[in-house]
Design a protein around this motif. Structure first.
Motif, short mmCIF file in Angstrom:
data_model
loop_
_atom_site.label_atom_id
_atom_site.label_comp_id
_atom_site.label_asym_id
_atom_site.label_seq_id
_atom_site.Cartn_x
_atom_site.Cartn_y
_atom_site.Cartn_z
N ALA A 110 -10.63 11.48 -14.70
CA ALA A 110 -11.03 12.88 -14.79
C ALA A 110 -10.98 13.52 -13.41
N ARG A 111 -11.48 12.81 -12.40
CA ARG A 111 -11.51 13.38 -11.05
C ARG A 111 -10.10 13.59 -10.50
N MET A 112 -9.20 12.68 -10.84
CA MET A 112 -7.85 12.79 -10.31
C MET A 112 -6.94 13.64 -11.19
N GLY A 113 -7.41 13.93 -12.40
CA GLY A 113 -6.62 14.78 -13.28
C GLY A 113 -5.42 14.08 -13.88
N ILE A 114 -5.47 12.76 -13.99
CA ILE A 114 -4.38 12.03 -14.65
C ILE A 114 -4.98 11.12 -15.72
N LYS B 124 -6.18 7.88 -17.90
CA LYS B 124 -6.90 6.69 -17.47
C LYS B 124 -5.96 5.48 -17.39
N GLN B 125 -4.91 5.50 -18.21
CA GLN B 125 -3.94 4.41 -18.13
C GLN B 125 -3.24 4.38 -16.77
N ALA B 126 -2.90 5.57 -16.29
CA ALA B 126 -2.23 5.66 -14.99
C ALA B 126 -3.17 5.18 -13.88
N VAL B 127 -4.44 5.60 -13.96
CA VAL B 127 -5.40 5.15 -12.96
C VAL B 127 -5.60 3.64 -13.07
N GLY B 128 -5.62 3.17 -14.33
CA GLY B 128 -5.80 1.74 -14.55
C GLY B 128 -4.76 0.92 -13.80
N GLN B 129 -3.54 1.39 -13.81
CA GLN B 129 -2.47 0.66 -13.13
C GLN B 129 -2.68 0.67 -11.61
N LEU B 130 -3.04 1.83 -11.08
CA LEU B 130 -3.32 1.93 -9.65
C LEU B 130 -4.44 0.98 -9.25
N LEU C 110 0.82 -1.21 0.00
CA LEU C 110 0.00 0.00 0.00
C LEU C 110 0.86 1.27 0.00
N ARG C 111 0.60 2.14 -0.95
CA ARG C 111 1.34 3.41 -1.01
C ARG C 111 0.37 4.58 -0.97
N ALA C 112 0.95 5.78 -0.86
CA ALA C 112 0.13 6.98 -0.73
C ALA C 112 -0.78 7.17 -1.95
N THR C 113 -0.26 6.83 -3.12
CA THR C 113 -1.07 6.99 -4.33
C THR C 113 -2.35 6.17 -4.27
N HIS C 114 -2.25 4.99 -3.63
CA HIS C 114 -3.43 4.15 -3.53
C HIS C 114 -4.50 4.81 -2.67
N THR C 115 -4.07 5.34 -1.55
CA THR C 115 -5.04 5.97 -0.67
C THR C 115 -5.63 7.22 -1.32
N ALA C 116 -4.86 7.85 -2.21
CA ALA C 116 -5.36 9.02 -2.92
C ALA C 116 -6.53 8.64 -3.83
N LEU C 117 -6.56 7.37 -4.20
CA LEU C 117 -7.61 6.86 -5.06
C LEU C 117 -8.94 6.78 -4.30
N PHE C 118 -8.85 6.37 -3.06
CA PHE C 118 -10.03 6.07 -2.24
C PHE C 118 -11.15 7.12 -2.30
N PRO C 119 -10.86 8.37 -1.99
CA PRO C 119 -11.97 9.32 -1.90
C PRO C 119 -12.70 9.57 -3.22
N HIS C 120 -12.13 9.11 -4.33
CA HIS C 120 -12.78 9.35 -5.62
C HIS C 120 -13.69 8.21 -6.05
N ILE C 121 -13.64 7.12 -5.31
CA ILE C 121 -14.45 5.96 -5.68
C ILE C 121 -15.80 6.00 -4.96
#
Lengths: 162, 162
Positions: free
Chosen positions: B69-73, B75-81, B46-57
Motif C-alpha cells: 500500500a505504501r509503495m503503491g504496487i 503485494k506480489q511485487a513487493v513479495g518478490q523484492l 542490490l538494485r535501486a528497487t531494493h533501496t526504494a523498499l528501505f524507507p517504508h519498513i
DNA sequence: CTATTTAGTAAACCACTCTTGACTATCTTC
DNA sequence: GAAGATAGTCAAGAGTGGTTTACTAAATAG
C-alpha cells in the motif's frame, strides 16, 4: 546502540536528508512533466525514455551512433526509441549529405511544437516556483543545484573514501 | 520564429532549466549511492528497487500488504523484492503476534548495519556538500528543496492550466 | 457455526529497456 | 582497387519490474 537511539537517528535522517528530498522531488516532477506532456501532445505512448532522448538531439539533426554515444547505450536501443518517436511524428530521419551511410535524426515540425510545449512547461513551472520562493531564494536554489550537479559530474573527491 | 531564435531559446532552456538540473542531479546521485552501497555491503545483487523498499519498513517490522500500500504496487511485487532482500540477508520475516496470517518484514542484524552505512553515506555526503556550499547556502538549499517537495505533493495549483 | 474478508503465496504472463551477434551498404586508407 | 572501419538495421533474447488469476489459511462479522 539502543533501539530508541537508532529510531531517533532513522527518523532524523528521513526528515533531514537533502538527498532523499532531492530524489523524491525529481521523481514527482518527472512524473508530472510526463503526464502534462502526454496530455498536451495527445500522445499517450510517450514515455520517460522518449523525453530523455530530446536533449541529445541537435536542431540540425544528430546521427544515431552519436546519440547512442551521448546517452551511453547501444545504437540498437536508441534506434528503437527513435523509431517510436518517428511513429509518433515527433522525429524524422533524413539522409546525412556528408555520409551516404548515415542518417540524421531531427525534430519534425510537430516535434518542434512538442519541444516548445515542453520548454514552455518548464518555463512556466520555473515562474511559479519563483513566485513561491521569491526571486533571491530561487536564484540561490538554482545556483546551489548547479554547483551540486557540477560536483557530481566533475568532482570525484566528493565520493572519496565512501 | 526563425531557426536562430529557436536555437537560442533551446540553448537557454537547456542551460537554465532548474528542473533539468534537478533531474540530472538526482539521477547521478542515485547512481552513485547504489554503487557505493553495493561496494560497501559487497552485495552486487542490490538494485535501486531494493533501496526504494528501505524507507517504508518500520523498525518494529511492517506487513507485506502495508508495504504494498505504501509503495503503491501489488503485494506480489513487493513479495518478490522482499524475498530477494531476505536472500541477501538484509531483511527477515517474523510472524506477527497480532495476526496468525500475517508476517512482519523487518531489518535483520546485517540489514540494520547496511542501513547505518546508507545513512552514514547520506550524512557524509551532506557534510561534504555543506563544506562546499557553506552552511547558510546549504540550509537555504535544503529549505527550498523541502518547499518544492511540499508544493509538488500538496499544491495542485502548481500545475493548474498546464 | 457459517460466510466473508484478509494476509500471504504461487504461477503465468506482459511490457519495457537494453544487449549481443550477424549482416548490408558505404566510406576511408593505403 | 582492395582491406578494413563505420553507419545503420535485423533478429533473438535477457533482465527488470511489474500485473492478473487462483489458491491457502487465518481472522472476523452475523
Amino acid at each position: 546502540m539502543t533501539t530508541e537511539a537508532f529510531r531517533h537517528d532513522l527518523e532524523r535522517a528521513k526528515r533531514d536528508s537533502t538527498a532523499q528530498i532531492l530524489f523524491k522531488s525529481a521523481r514527482l516532477l518527472n512524473e508530472s512533466a510526463i503526464a502534462i506532456l502526454r496530455r498536451r501532445t495527445g500522445e499517450s505512448r510517450l514515455r520517460a525514455t522518449h523525453t530523455a532522448l530530446f536533449p541529445h538531439i541537435d536542431l540540425e539533426g544528430t546521427r544515431l551512433t552519436e546519440l547512442a554515444a551521448r546517452m551511453g547505450i547501444s545504437k540498437q536501443a536508441v534506434g528503437q526509441l527513435v523509431e517510436e518517436m518517428v511513429g509518433m511524428g515527433f522525429l524524422e530521419r533524413v539522409p546525412d549529405p556528408r555520409d551516404g551511410r548515415a542518417k540524421l535524426v531531427r525534430f519534425s515540425e510537430e516535434g518542434r511544437l512538442g519541444l516548445f510545449a515542453g520548454l514552455a512547461f518548464l518555463g512556466e513551472l520555473e515562474t511559479r516556483l519563483t513566485e513561491r520562493l521569491g526571486p533571491s531564494r530561487m536564484q540561490a536554489f538554482h545556483e546551489s543545484l548547479t554547483l551540486l550537479l557540477d560536483m557530481l559530474e566533475h568532482d570525484p573527491s566528493l565520493f572519496e573514501g565512501l
